[in-house]
Scaffold this motif. Sequence first.
Motif, short mmCIF file in Angstrom:
data_model
loop_
_atom_site.label_atom_id
_atom_site.label_comp_id
_atom_site.label_asym_id
_atom_site.label_seq_id
_atom_site.Cartn_x
_atom_site.Cartn_y
_atom_site.Cartn_z
N SER A 266 0.82 -1.21 0.00
CA SER A 266 0.00 0.00 0.00
C SER A 266 0.85 1.26 0.00
CB SER A 266 -0.93 0.00 1.21
OG SER A 266 -1.70 1.17 1.27
N THR B 165 0.79 3.98 -2.98
CA THR B 165 0.29 5.33 -2.70
C THR B 165 1.34 6.39 -2.98
OG1 THR B 165 -1.17 4.43 -0.99
CG2 THR B 165 -0.73 6.79 -0.92
N PHE C 180 -8.63 1.92 -4.55
CA PHE C 180 -9.06 1.01 -3.49
C PHE C 180 -10.59 0.95 -3.42
CE2 PHE C 180 -4.95 2.42 -1.19
CZ PHE C 180 -4.19 1.61 -2.02
N LEU D 134 -5.02 -3.37 1.09
CA LEU D 134 -4.25 -2.18 0.70
C LEU D 134 -4.82 -0.92 1.33
CD1 LEU D 134 -3.76 -2.96 -3.11
CD2 LEU D 134 -2.08 -3.21 -1.28
N PHE E 63 -3.42 2.50 4.48
CA PHE E 63 -3.70 3.82 3.92
C PHE E 63 -4.65 4.58 4.83
CE2 PHE E 63 -6.59 6.41 1.37
CZ PHE E 63 -5.72 7.22 0.66
N THR F 22 3.55 3.55 6.54
CA THR F 22 2.54 2.64 7.06
C THR F 22 2.31 2.96 8.51
OG1 THR F 22 4.29 1.06 7.55
CG2 THR F 22 3.10 0.78 5.47
#
Length: 361
Positions: A214, A218, A230, A263, A267, A348
């Motif tokens: 992710s 991104t 997404f 994912l 985010f 993350t």
Amino acid sequence: MKRNIYLMYAIAFLQGMVFYGPVATLYRQAQGVSVFQITLIESISLILCILLEVVWGVIADKIGYKRTMVLCCALYFLSKIIFWQASGFAGFLAGLLAAAAVFSLFVREDYRLLGLLTVISYGLAAVLSLALTDVSPEGSRRISREGFRQVLSQTMCDRNLLLFLVGAAFLNETHQTVTVFLNQLQYEKCGLGNAAIGSIYIGATLLGMCGPVSAWFTKRAGIRAAGTVFGGAAVLSCLTMAVSGSALPSVCGILALRVSNSLFQPFQAEMQNRQVRTEYRATALSIHAMLLDGIGAGTNLAFGALAERNLAAAFLFGAGICAVGTGLFLKWCRNRPCYPQSHQKYHTSDPSSPAASSDSL
């Protein structure tokens, strides 16, 4: 501290060994629980989570983190014993009240061994919790009643934050309900057997480990584009299952929904954490969780009522609220000039953040 971390990893692993997961819905139906009652139990679980969110914080402050963890693990263990022997709506609801979460069992009596294995794994987790060392983080502050009200007011008055949270709730709850409960009904509709359902479950679980991708995606696509992908993938997945009665498209739809949510989770957590502007971060995030759970309680009832009448209608509802959620996210993006569409440093979230699901893949 490192010892505690390793013990927590072991506890999380043991409590994640939900052997009955692939056939949870089918077993409940075999025990006389309807689809609507399944989602009703899920909604009650979320409401209890809201009511107990602050209570558990107070308990932890009073008796310490270790004793709180031991108590929670013991309640988890008790709930699994109850669900192992549950029959009918009242039995499953009793298990929920024991641990403020929804649990389930299996399709046939032959599978009660899976329930016993789950009980054993949760019992081992409860035993491991006794080895934890109590800690009191430096600089920790106990929030006052006035401080809580202030954080609550800040959250509820921030329209942009509410746009984001409501949109995220729609996407999350669609994934939760479809991949945990409705997927088995779709598989059965397509004529798949228990062995095939178990294999798909394993594949979905492995795909759920794609979350680290992710951040990479991104960073290159930008926040707006990533969120749109997404959410759009979730919409297409639900539409595919709504219009198809064949196994291959249905399985692809479930797996795509699983990937899109895996994912989306890091985010969401990253964007959510960036919007916390108070010294009481834990309290703010707890209020966010209460709002998300409240929305989930409503969507679960809608999913259940629709699935009782027509499974395709439930999937169409999921596609609809995912589309609304994506639209709310795009509106949030337009209202947040401090979040550019690209070249925004992305990290993350804290992997220790608790999950909000009662049943999971």
